[in-house]
Write a protein that holds these residues in place. Structure first.
Motif, PDB file in Angstrom:
ATOM      1  N   GLY A   1      -3.329   0.469 -13.686  1.00  8.61           N
ATOM      2  CA  GLY A   1      -2.560   1.346 -12.438  1.00  8.61           C
ATOM      3  C   GLY A   1      -1.535   1.137 -12.154  1.00  8.61           C
ATOM      4  O   GLY A   1      -0.978  -0.847 -11.853  1.00  8.61           O
ATOM      5  N   PHE A   2      -0.246   1.888 -11.875  1.00  6.62           N
ATOM      6  CA  PHE A   2       0.674   1.003 -11.093  1.00  6.62           C
ATOM      7  C   PHE A   2       1.016   1.075  -9.869  1.00  6.62           C
ATOM      8  O   PHE A   2       0.504   2.661  -8.884  1.00  6.62           O
ATOM      9  N   SER A   3       0.664  -0.255  -8.643  1.00  2.08           N
ATOM     10  CA  SER A   3       0.951   0.635  -6.987  1.00  2.08           C
ATOM     11  C   SER A   3      -0.751   0.875  -6.549  1.00  2.08           C
ATOM     12  O   SER A   3      -1.555   0.702  -6.892  1.00  2.08           O
ATOM     13  N   LEU A   4       0.113   2.092  -6.491  1.00  4.30           N
ATOM     14  CA  LEU A   4      -1.141   2.906  -5.657  1.00  4.30           C
ATOM     15  C   LEU A   4      -2.195   2.954  -6.247  1.00  4.30           C
ATOM     16  O   LEU A   4      -3.253   3.108  -6.094  1.00  4.30           O
ATOM     17  N   GLY A   5      -2.095   3.766  -7.476  1.00  6.73           N
ATOM     18  CA  GLY A   5      -2.433   3.621  -8.695  1.00  6.73           C
ATOM     19  C   GLY A   5      -3.680   2.137  -9.152  1.00  6.73           C
ATOM     20  O   GLY A   5      -4.729   2.645  -9.778  1.00  6.73           O
ATOM     21  N   GLY A   6      -2.958   0.791  -8.557  1.00 10.10           N
ATOM     22  CA  GLY A   6      -3.838  -0.314  -9.159  1.00 10.10           C
ATOM     23  C   GLY A   6      -4.754  -0.056  -8.000  1.00 10.10           C
ATOM     24  O   GLY A   6      -6.099  -0.493  -8.424  1.00 10.10           O
ATOM     25  N   SER A   7      -4.660   0.606  -6.407  1.00  6.63           N
ATOM     26  CA  SER A   7      -5.380  -0.313  -5.465  1.00  6.63           C
ATOM     27  C   SER A   7      -7.108   1.994  -6.367  1.00  6.63           C
ATOM     28  O   SER A   7      -7.971   1.237  -6.163  1.00  6.63           O
ATOM     29  N   ILE A   8      -6.234   2.434  -6.834  1.00  7.95           N
ATOM     30  CA  ILE A   8      -7.167   3.308  -6.707  1.00  7.95           C
ATOM     31  C   ILE A   8      -8.278   3.173  -8.185  1.00  7.95           C
ATOM     32  O   ILE A   8      -9.493   3.181  -8.390  1.00  7.95           O
ATOM     33  N   ALA A   9      -7.406   2.614  -9.584  1.00  7.55           N
ATOM     34  CA  ALA A   9      -7.716   2.084 -10.070  1.00  7.55           C
ATOM     35  C   ALA A   9      -8.908   0.664 -10.112  1.00  7.55           C
ATOM     36  O   ALA A   9     -10.521   0.770 -10.395  1.00  7.55           O
ATOM     37  N   GLN A  10      -8.894  -0.083  -9.095  1.00 10.01           N
ATOM     38  CA  GLN A  10      -9.221  -1.406  -8.806  1.00 10.01           C
ATOM     39  C   GLN A  10     -10.809  -0.915  -8.066  1.00 10.01           C
ATOM     40  O   GLN A  10     -11.866  -1.190  -8.117  1.00 10.01           O
ATOM     41  N   ASN A  11     -10.776   0.001  -7.206  1.00  9.49           N
ATOM     42  CA  ASN A  11     -11.604   0.993  -6.711  1.00  9.49           C
ATOM     43  C   ASN A  11     -12.748   1.529  -7.167  1.00  9.49           C
ATOM     44  O   ASN A  11     -13.703   1.635  -7.401  1.00  9.49           O
ATOM     45  N   LEU A  12     -12.175   2.104  -8.325  1.00  5.89           N
ATOM     46  CA  LEU A  12     -12.825   2.807  -9.412  1.00  5.89           C
ATOM     47  C   LEU A  12     -13.516   1.618 -10.427  1.00  5.89           C
ATOM     48  O   LEU A  12     -15.097   1.846 -10.710  1.00  5.89           O
ATOM     49  N   ALA A  13     -13.420   0.994 -10.894  1.00  5.04           N
ATOM     50  CA  ALA A  13     -13.556   0.064 -11.548  1.00  5.04           C
ATOM     51  C   ALA A  13     -14.520  -0.838 -11.194  1.00  5.04           C
ATOM     52  O   ALA A  13     -15.095  -1.193 -11.527  1.00  5.04           O
ATOM     53  N   LEU A  14     -14.760  -1.265 -10.217  1.00  7.99           N
ATOM     54  CA  LEU A  14     -15.946  -2.343  -9.185  1.00  7.99           C
ATOM     55  C   LEU A  14     -16.612  -1.384  -8.921  1.00  7.99           C
ATOM     56  O   LEU A  14     -17.725  -1.328  -8.475  1.00  7.99           O
ATOM     57  N   GLY A  15     -16.537   0.256  -9.214  1.00  4.84           N
ATOM     58  CA  GLY A  15     -18.236   0.446  -9.060  1.00  4.84           C
ATOM     59  C   GLY A  15     -18.308   1.034 -10.293  1.00  4.84           C
ATOM     60  O   GLY A  15     -19.144   1.966 -10.253  1.00  4.84           O
ATOM     61  N   ASP A  16     -17.969   1.150 -11.000  1.00  2.50           N
ATOM     62  CA  ASP A  16     -18.099   1.036 -12.524  1.00  2.50           C
ATOM     63  C   ASP A  16     -19.046   0.739 -13.253  1.00  2.50           C
ATOM     64  O   ASP A  16     -17.925  -0.551 -14.062  1.00  2.50           O
ATOM     65  N   GLU A  17     -20.101  -0.160 -13.568  1.00  4.40           N
ATOM     66  CA  GLU A  17     -20.705  -1.007 -14.052  1.00  4.40           C
ATOM     67  C   GLU A  17     -20.763  -0.566 -15.859  1.00  4.40           C
ATOM     68  O   GLU A  17     -20.733  -2.430 -16.362  1.00  4.40           O
ATOM     69  N   LYS A  18     -20.429   0.130 -15.959  1.00  2.00           N
ATOM     70  CA  LYS A  18     -20.009   0.312 -18.002  1.00  2.00           C
ATOM     71  C   LYS A  18     -18.436  -0.608 -17.733  1.00  2.00           C
ATOM     72  O   LYS A  18     -17.383  -0.382 -18.928  1.00  2.00           O
TER      73      LYS A  18
END
Length: 195
Positions: free
Chosen positions: A83-100
């Motif tokens: 993600g870009f900027s705000l999208g990066g923060s969203i991507a980070q939140n999802l990635a940290l919650g996705d075991e796969k």
């Protein structure tokens, strides 16, 4: 040959602008499958202020809900979040919650993380302007340490003198040299995730 990587690429507070589609095409040309969810329902803007207004109007919880809904049909594949900027923060939140989750590519933005955040050596790469008014040095240093403590394998690339969203050719922040350098490194990172 590396297997194709499924990437979900989230837009910045400016919305799903042409630069996001161009980035997705660049990634597809490198052999990746790329999805670009529109979290703003077609709205885009040319100013940070207007973008933040749209973000606040939708709300952080609803943006995350929309992002999770967009990723859900793909998550069994082992997605790379980007993600870009705000999208990066969203991507980070999802990635940290996705075991796969297979990886996390952050362009211009990070997010806070929970004290109990934990991942299993998740590959993370951040590309950020230096200095960046939205990602100050103290914040980035603390973020880096917290990500490492959570178990992520983190690389940070800083671009001296570039503007915050330096990969978007339509914005005043654009820095062609920094953008090309960032994409070169990012593509190498993504190729490594497909091996």
């Amino acid at each position: 040959m590396a297997s194709p990587t499924t990437i979900v690429l989230f837009h910045s507070a400016f919305g799903l602008r042409p630069a996001v589609h161009a980035a997705a095409e660049r990634l597809r040309a490198a052999g990746h499958e790329v999805h670009v969810p529109d979290l703003y329902d077609g709205r885009t803007t040319d100013t940070v202020e207007e973008g933040m207004k749209i973000k606040d109007e939708i709300g952080q919880e609803e943006l995350l809900r929309r992002a999770i809904t967009a990723v859900a049909p793909l998550s069994d594949r082992g997605v790379v979040y980007a993600g870009f900027s705000l999208g990066g923060s969203i991507a980070q939140n999802l990635a940290l919650g996705d075991e796969k989750g297979r990886g996390l590519l952050l362009l211009h933005g990070t997010s806070d993380l929970a004290e109990d955040a934990s991942v299993d050596e998740l590959p993370v790469q951040l590309h950020v302007a230096d200095p960046d008014p939205f990602e100050p040095h103290d914040w980035l240093n603390a973020w880096y340490l917290r990500m490492q403590r959570a178990g992520a394998d983190v690389e940070v690339y800083r671009y001296a003198g570039a503007g915050h969203l330096f990969t978007d050719p339509e914005l005043a922040d654009y820095d062609k040299e920094a953008a090309e350098a960032a994409w070169k490194v990012a593509l190498g990172f993504l190729d490594g995730l497909g091996e």
